[in-house]
Design a protein around this motif. Structure first.
Motif, PDB file in Angstrom:
ATOM      1  N   TRP A 190       1.052  -1.247  -0.102  1.00 45.40           N
ATOM      2  CA  TRP A 190      -0.051  -0.054   0.058  1.00 45.40           C
ATOM      3  C   TRP A 190       0.853   1.228  -0.027  1.00 45.40           C
ATOM      4  O   TRP A 190       1.985   1.191   0.709  1.00 45.40           O
ATOM      5  N   PHE A 191       0.555   2.355  -0.783  1.00 39.40           N
ATOM      6  CA  PHE A 191       1.202   3.799  -0.752  1.00 39.40           C
ATOM      7  C   PHE A 191       0.271   4.637  -0.490  1.00 39.40           C
ATOM      8  O   PHE A 191      -0.890   4.955  -1.007  1.00 39.40           O
ATOM      9  N   GLU A 192       0.569   5.438   0.423  1.00 44.18           N
ATOM     10  CA  GLU A 192      -0.355   6.499   1.217  1.00 44.18           C
ATOM     11  C   GLU A 192      -0.392   7.851   0.172  1.00 44.18           C
ATOM     12  O   GLU A 192       0.920   8.274  -0.226  1.00 44.18           O
ATOM     13  N   VAL A 193      -1.322   8.469  -0.342  1.00 47.40           N
ATOM     14  CA  VAL A 193      -1.487   9.636  -1.163  1.00 47.40           C
ATOM     15  C   VAL A 193      -1.921  10.670  -0.311  1.00 47.40           C
ATOM     16  O   VAL A 193      -2.866  10.917   0.072  1.00 47.40           O
ATOM     17  N   SER A 194      -0.598  11.500   0.218  1.00 45.73           N
ATOM     18  CA  SER A 194      -0.784  12.659   1.146  1.00 45.73           C
ATOM     19  C   SER A 194      -1.136  13.812   0.609  1.00 45.73           C
ATOM     20  O   SER A 194      -1.091  14.134  -0.530  1.00 45.73           O
ATOM     21  N   GLN A 195      -1.657  14.712   1.301  1.00 46.15           N
ATOM     22  CA  GLN A 195      -1.932  16.152   0.800  1.00 46.15           C
ATOM     23  C   GLN A 195      -0.484  16.893   0.417  1.00 46.15           C
ATOM     24  O   GLN A 195      -0.519  17.566  -0.738  1.00 46.15           O
ATOM     25  N   ASN A 196       0.494  16.452   1.219  1.00 41.73           N
ATOM     26  CA  ASN A 196       1.618  17.151   0.423  1.00 41.73           C
ATOM     27  C   ASN A 196       2.266  16.715  -0.822  1.00 41.73           C
ATOM     28  O   ASN A 196       2.543  17.478  -1.799  1.00 41.73           O
ATOM     29  N   ARG A 197       2.060  15.342  -1.214  1.00 41.06           N
ATOM     30  CA  ARG A 197       2.160  14.886  -2.558  1.00 41.06           C
ATOM     31  C   ARG A 197       1.267  15.449  -3.469  1.00 41.06           C
ATOM     32  O   ARG A 197       1.662  15.665  -4.539  1.00 41.06           O
ATOM     33  N   ILE A 198       0.037  15.666  -3.238  1.00 39.81           N
ATOM     34  CA  ILE A 198      -1.027  16.093  -4.317  1.00 39.81           C
ATOM     35  C   ILE A 198      -0.508  17.604  -4.537  1.00 39.81           C
ATOM     36  O   ILE A 198      -0.611  18.186  -5.639  1.00 39.81           O
ATOM     37  N   HIS A 248      -4.136  23.800 -10.282  1.00 42.14           N
ATOM     38  CA  HIS A 248      -4.197  24.091  -8.739  1.00 42.14           C
ATOM     39  C   HIS A 248      -5.605  24.180  -8.676  1.00 42.14           C
ATOM     40  O   HIS A 248      -6.192  25.014  -7.547  1.00 42.14           O
ATOM     41  N   GLN A 249      -6.483  23.149  -9.335  1.00 42.21           N
ATOM     42  CA  GLN A 249      -7.978  23.290  -9.092  1.00 42.21           C
ATOM     43  C   GLN A 249      -8.078  23.099  -7.613  1.00 42.21           C
ATOM     44  O   GLN A 249      -7.655  21.980  -6.979  1.00 42.21           O
ATOM     45  N   TRP A 250      -9.083  23.698  -7.110  1.00 45.97           N
ATOM     46  CA  TRP A 250      -9.419  23.569  -5.738  1.00 45.97           C
ATOM     47  C   TRP A 250      -9.856  22.225  -5.290  1.00 45.97           C
ATOM     48  O   TRP A 250      -9.584  21.893  -4.136  1.00 45.97           O
ATOM     49  N   ILE A 251     -10.356  21.303  -5.947  1.00 41.74           N
ATOM     50  CA  ILE A 251     -10.893  20.083  -5.743  1.00 41.74           C
ATOM     51  C   ILE A 251      -9.494  19.361  -4.973  1.00 41.74           C
ATOM     52  O   ILE A 251      -9.764  18.172  -4.386  1.00 41.74           O
ATOM     53  N   HIS A 252      -8.310  19.737  -5.518  1.00 37.27           N
ATOM     54  CA  HIS A 252      -7.123  18.967  -5.273  1.00 37.27           C
ATOM     55  C   HIS A 252      -6.230  19.609  -4.073  1.00 37.27           C
ATOM     56  O   HIS A 252      -5.724  19.061  -3.231  1.00 37.27           O
ATOM     57  N   ILE A 253      -6.513  21.086  -3.766  1.00 35.77           N
ATOM     58  CA  ILE A 253      -5.530  21.810  -2.974  1.00 35.77           C
ATOM     59  C   ILE A 253      -6.235  22.590  -2.007  1.00 35.77           C
ATOM     60  O   ILE A 253      -5.666  22.824  -0.724  1.00 35.77           O
ATOM     61  N   ASP A 254      -7.361  22.668  -2.077  1.00 35.29           N
ATOM     62  CA  ASP A 254      -8.240  23.504  -0.996  1.00 35.29           C
ATOM     63  C   ASP A 254      -9.189  22.705  -0.207  1.00 35.29           C
ATOM     64  O   ASP A 254     -10.330  22.464  -0.497  1.00 35.29           O
ATOM     65  N   ALA A 255      -8.664  22.552   1.027  1.00 30.14           N
ATOM     66  CA  ALA A 255      -9.316  21.338   1.709  1.00 30.14           C
ATOM     67  C   ALA A 255     -10.654  22.112   2.500  1.00 30.14           C
ATOM     68  O   ALA A 255     -11.706  21.406   2.394  1.00 30.14           O
ATOM     69  N   GLU A 256     -10.413  23.374   2.766  1.00 28.68           N
ATOM     70  CA  GLU A 256     -11.929  23.905   3.119  1.00 28.68           C
ATOM     71  C   GLU A 256     -12.926  23.855   1.978  1.00 28.68           C
ATOM     72  O   GLU A 256     -14.004  23.618   2.467  1.00 28.68           O
ATOM     73  N   ARG A 257     -12.468  24.293   1.215  1.00 27.25           N
ATOM     74  CA  ARG A 257     -13.569  24.467  -0.099  1.00 27.25           C
ATOM     75  C   ARG A 257     -14.166  22.803  -0.612  1.00 27.25           C
ATOM     76  O   ARG A 257     -15.299  22.451  -0.745  1.00 27.25           O
ATOM     77  N   ALA A 258     -13.067  22.044  -0.470  1.00 28.61           N
ATOM     78  CA  ALA A 258     -13.251  20.843  -0.913  1.00 28.61           C
ATOM     79  C   ALA A 258     -14.358  19.997  -0.170  1.00 28.61           C
ATOM     80  O   ALA A 258     -14.854  19.023  -0.373  1.00 28.61           O
ATOM     81  N   LYS A 259     -14.317  20.439   1.032  1.00 37.17           N
ATOM     82  CA  LYS A 259     -15.288  19.618   2.208  1.00 37.17           C
ATOM     83  C   LYS A 259     -16.798  19.840   1.947  1.00 37.17           C
ATOM     84  O   LYS A 259     -17.420  19.185   2.053  1.00 37.17           O
ATOM     85  N   GLY A 305     -17.474  20.170  -1.500  1.00 40.30           N
ATOM     86  CA  GLY A 305     -17.513  19.729  -2.800  1.00 40.30           C
ATOM     87  C   GLY A 305     -18.154  18.380  -2.771  1.00 40.30           C
ATOM     88  O   GLY A 305     -18.601  17.660  -1.942  1.00 40.30           O
ATOM     89  N   PRO A 306     -18.065  17.658  -4.076  1.00 35.52           N
ATOM     90  CA  PRO A 306     -18.701  16.470  -4.271  1.00 35.52           C
ATOM     91  C   PRO A 306     -18.239  15.053  -3.482  1.00 35.52           C
ATOM     92  O   PRO A 306     -18.930  14.083  -3.244  1.00 35.52           O
ATOM     93  N   PHE A 307     -16.843  15.194  -3.079  1.00 38.07           N
ATOM     94  CA  PHE A 307     -16.202  14.080  -2.370  1.00 38.07           C
ATOM     95  C   PHE A 307     -15.898  14.367  -1.059  1.00 38.07           C
ATOM     96  O   PHE A 307     -15.515  13.547  -0.363  1.00 38.07           O
ATOM     97  N   GLY A 308     -16.256  15.514  -0.575  1.00 45.51           N
ATOM     98  CA  GLY A 308     -16.039  15.603   0.908  1.00 45.51           C
ATOM     99  C   GLY A 308     -14.762  15.917   1.543  1.00 45.51           C
ATOM    100  O   GLY A 308     -14.421  16.182   2.729  1.00 45.51           O
ATOM    101  N   THR A 309     -13.725  16.222   0.463  1.00 45.97           N
ATOM    102  CA  THR A 309     -12.294  16.299   0.797  1.00 45.97           C
ATOM    103  C   THR A 309     -11.508  16.428  -0.476  1.00 45.97           C
ATOM    104  O   THR A 309     -12.144  16.210  -1.523  1.00 45.97           O
TER     105      THR A 309
END
Length: 157
Positions: free
Chosen positions: A25-33, A43-54, A56-60
């Motif tokens: 298993w390989f963890e995909v961290s926010q730093n890597r993203i 730099h689309q928000w769905i990838h880097i803006d944790a507050e806005r992504a909450k 969004g359609p995936f909740g993170t």
């Protein structure tokens, strides 16, 4: 055709249809993203803006599909360690993909792993070309995050 290439071709052809054991298993961290976003300038928000992504359609935040594909380049090398040994194998070259799909997003913090199944072996340009179906799964989810037909060319002496 040289003897080493024929032997490698025969060895690989006998392995068509065989699947590897899954990678670790390989963890995909926010730093890597975030690092991937910087490199690709995506730099689309769905990838880097944790507050806005909450909201969004995936909740993170989720990994870029191309990040998953890039990490997959690391995971099959781990898969290859369990494959058939090819006498005279000098190097492998990424030749591309026939088909790539991203059926499910990778949420931040998820762990992924890959399994590879050899589907095709041909001799092209003095090298052996293999096509592997690589399935990247997310820990705890039924639907894979990436399914790709990966093409590799092997140089054999």
């Amino acid at each position: 055709m040289g003897e080493a290439i024929q032997e490698a071709f025969d060895t690989l052809t006998a392995s068509i249809g065989q699947s590897s054991t899954p990678t670790e298993w390989f963890e995909v961290s926010q730093n890597r993203i975030n690092d991937f976003a910087d490199v690709t300038m995506d730099h689309q928000w769905i990838h880097i803006d944790a507050e806005r992504a909450k909201q969004g359609p995936f909740g993170t935040t989720i990994a870029h599909g191309h990040l998953t594909l890039s990490i997959m380049g690391h995971l099959p090398r781990l898969v290859a360690e369990t494959g058939p040994r090819i006498r005279g194998h000098q190097m492998s070259i990424n030749y591309g993909f026939d088909r790539v799909r991203f059926p499910s997003p990778v949420p931040v913090g998820a762990k992924i792993r890959a399994t590879s199944t050899l589907k095709r072996v041909e001799i092209k340009g003095g090298m052996i070309e293999t096509m592997n179906e690589v399935v990247v799964e997310i820990q705890g989810q039924d639907k894979p995050c990436c399914v790709a037909e990966s093409l590799t060319r092997l140089v054999v002496d």
